[in-house]
Motif scaffolding. Structure first.
Motif, mmCIF file in Angstrom:
data_model
loop_
_atom_site.group_PDB
_atom_site.id
_atom_site.type_symbol
_atom_site.label_atom_id
_atom_site.label_comp_id
_atom_site.label_asym_id
_atom_site.label_seq_id
_atom_site.Cartn_x
_atom_site.Cartn_y
_atom_site.Cartn_z
ATOM 1 N N TYR A 36 0.832 -1.188 0.000
ATOM 2 C CA TYR A 36 0.000 0.000 0.000
ATOM 3 C C TYR A 36 0.870 1.243 0.000
ATOM 4 O O TYR A 36 1.948 1.266 0.595
ATOM 5 C CB TYR A 36 -0.907 0.035 1.237
ATOM 6 C CG TYR A 36 -2.102 -0.883 1.137
ATOM 7 C CD1 TYR A 36 -1.993 -2.241 1.415
ATOM 8 C CD2 TYR A 36 -3.348 -0.384 0.768
ATOM 9 C CE1 TYR A 36 -3.094 -3.080 1.314
ATOM 10 C CE2 TYR A 36 -4.461 -1.213 0.669
ATOM 11 C CZ TYR A 36 -4.322 -2.554 0.946
ATOM 12 O OH TYR A 36 -5.426 -3.383 0.845
ATOM 13 N N GLN A 38 0.728 5.320 1.009
ATOM 14 C CA GLN A 38 -0.047 6.303 1.769
ATOM 15 C C GLN A 38 0.553 7.687 1.592
ATOM 16 O O GLN A 38 1.692 7.923 2.000
ATOM 17 C CB GLN A 38 -0.095 5.936 3.254
ATOM 18 C CG GLN A 38 -1.008 6.852 4.058
ATOM 19 C CD GLN A 38 -1.137 6.427 5.502
ATOM 20 O OE1 GLN A 38 -0.236 5.816 6.071
ATOM 21 N NE2 GLN A 38 -2.270 6.744 6.118
ATOM 22 N N LYS A 42 -3.946 11.061 3.761
ATOM 23 C CA LYS A 42 -4.872 10.156 3.086
ATOM 24 C C LYS A 42 -4.762 8.747 3.648
ATOM 25 O O LYS A 42 -3.797 8.406 4.329
ATOM 26 C CB LYS A 42 -4.585 10.132 1.588
ATOM 27 C CG LYS A 42 -4.779 11.479 0.899
ATOM 28 C CD LYS A 42 -4.530 11.355 -0.591
ATOM 29 C CE LYS A 42 -4.744 12.683 -1.293
ATOM 30 N NZ LYS A 42 -4.497 12.579 -2.764
ATOM 31 N N GLY A 43 -5.765 7.924 3.323
ATOM 32 C CA GLY A 43 -5.689 6.528 3.689
ATOM 33 C C GLY A 43 -4.795 5.772 2.727
ATOM 34 O O GLY A 43 -4.531 6.223 1.610
ATOM 35 N N PRO A 44 -4.281 4.624 3.122
ATOM 36 C CA PRO A 44 -3.440 3.824 2.231
ATOM 37 C C PRO A 44 -4.211 3.364 0.995
ATOM 38 O O PRO A 44 -5.418 3.133 1.054
ATOM 39 C CB PRO A 44 -3.055 2.627 3.103
ATOM 40 C CG PRO A 44 -3.267 3.069 4.509
ATOM 41 C CD PRO A 44 -4.420 4.022 4.452
ATOM 42 N N LEU A 46 -3.933 0.546 -2.299
ATOM 43 C CA LEU A 46 -3.244 -0.626 -2.849
ATOM 44 C C LEU A 46 -2.551 -0.265 -4.155
ATOM 45 O O LEU A 46 -3.140 0.347 -5.047
ATOM 46 C CB LEU A 46 -4.246 -1.741 -3.110
ATOM 47 C CG LEU A 46 -3.668 -3.038 -3.674
ATOM 48 C CD1 LEU A 46 -2.891 -3.777 -2.592
ATOM 49 C CD2 LEU A 46 -4.773 -3.931 -4.231
ATOM 50 N N PHE A 89 3.643 0.634 2.740
ATOM 51 C CA PHE A 89 3.441 -0.421 3.725
ATOM 52 C C PHE A 89 3.321 -1.771 3.022
ATOM 53 O O PHE A 89 2.580 -1.898 2.039
ATOM 54 C CB PHE A 89 2.143 -0.199 4.517
ATOM 55 C CG PHE A 89 2.169 0.984 5.434
ATOM 56 C CD1 PHE A 89 1.622 2.192 5.034
ATOM 57 C CD2 PHE A 89 2.730 0.882 6.696
ATOM 58 C CE1 PHE A 89 1.636 3.289 5.881
ATOM 59 C CE2 PHE A 89 2.758 1.975 7.548
ATOM 60 C CZ PHE A 89 2.214 3.179 7.140
#
Lengths: 111, 112
Positions: A36, A38, A42-44, A46, A89
């Protein structure tokens, strides 16, 4: 339970160079390994994933490799660009269904 | 289509107060996850809902944390008697029961 270790924690490269981020996992039953990205605030999201029956997967400048014997997998970004700068991540999913994430790598691509 | 939404985006509260964080998953997604992300840290799994099955609560750090998912859609994460160490970004994700999890933007919780 599953444990995921990610290295390095920070990575700085020059624009155009390659970047490699490595992860190891502990549970040999893990069968799905996503990566992921990020961006700040913001959110992670894919960017690529690989399943345990495959050794390598590519998508344009991004590739992921998996070594099931050694229980490690890596993210490779070629021809890096400033917009690749973000926190990356890795994660591993065991049979229970939940993802266990690594600690993250802050990638900085310098123009 | 709409992605995962979370509210509020920011929440400041005083130590000892209760807070509720809301997550609206993507319509039709059967799985919903809550994670906690402390400053500069990775994503810590909290709880996982899959359809009508009993949720996996194995990541909840204490009995002050609880979560519900009503009607298989909206979820609320509740933290009772907040402590300063609860300060973090709380992320929600949903999936169609498959592999990819779609994350919301998160709720930044600050406990003073």
């Amino acid at each position: 339970g599953e444990n995921v270790e990610q290295h390095p924690s920070t990575l700085s490269v020059q624009e155009g160079d390659s970047a490699v981020i490595k992860c190891t996992y502990s549970d040999s039953a893990s069968n799905y390994f996503p990566w992921y990205k990020q961006e700040l605030g913001k959110g992670p999201q894919l960017i690529i994933d690989i399943r345990s029956n495959v050794g390598e997967k590519k998508d344009q400048r991004i590739a992921v490799t998996l070594n099931k014997t050694a229980k490690h997998f890596s993210l490779h970004i070629t021809e890096t660009q400033p917009e690749d700068s973000a926190v990356y991540f890795c994660a591993a999913r065991s049979l229970g269904g939940k993802l266990i994430f690594g600690q993250g790598t802050e990638l900085s691509v310098k123009p | 289509g709409a992605g995962v939404s979370q509210s509020p985006s920011n929440k400041v509260t005083e130590k000892g107060k209760d807070v509720e964080l809301r997550c609206d998953p993507i319509s039709g997604h059967t799985a919903l996850y809550w994670y906690r992300q402390s400053l500069g840290q990775g994503l810590e799994f909290l709880i996982y809902f899959q359809g009508n099955s009993a949720p996996d609560k194995s990541g909840l750090p204490s009995d002050r944390f609880s979560a519900e998912r009503t009607g298989g859609s909206v979820s609320t994460l509740t933290i009772q008697r907040t402590q300063q160490e609860d300060s973090a970004v709380y992320l929600c994700a949903s999936s169609l029961g498959g592999d990819e999890q779609f994350f919301g933007p998160g709720t930044r919780l600050t406990v003073l």
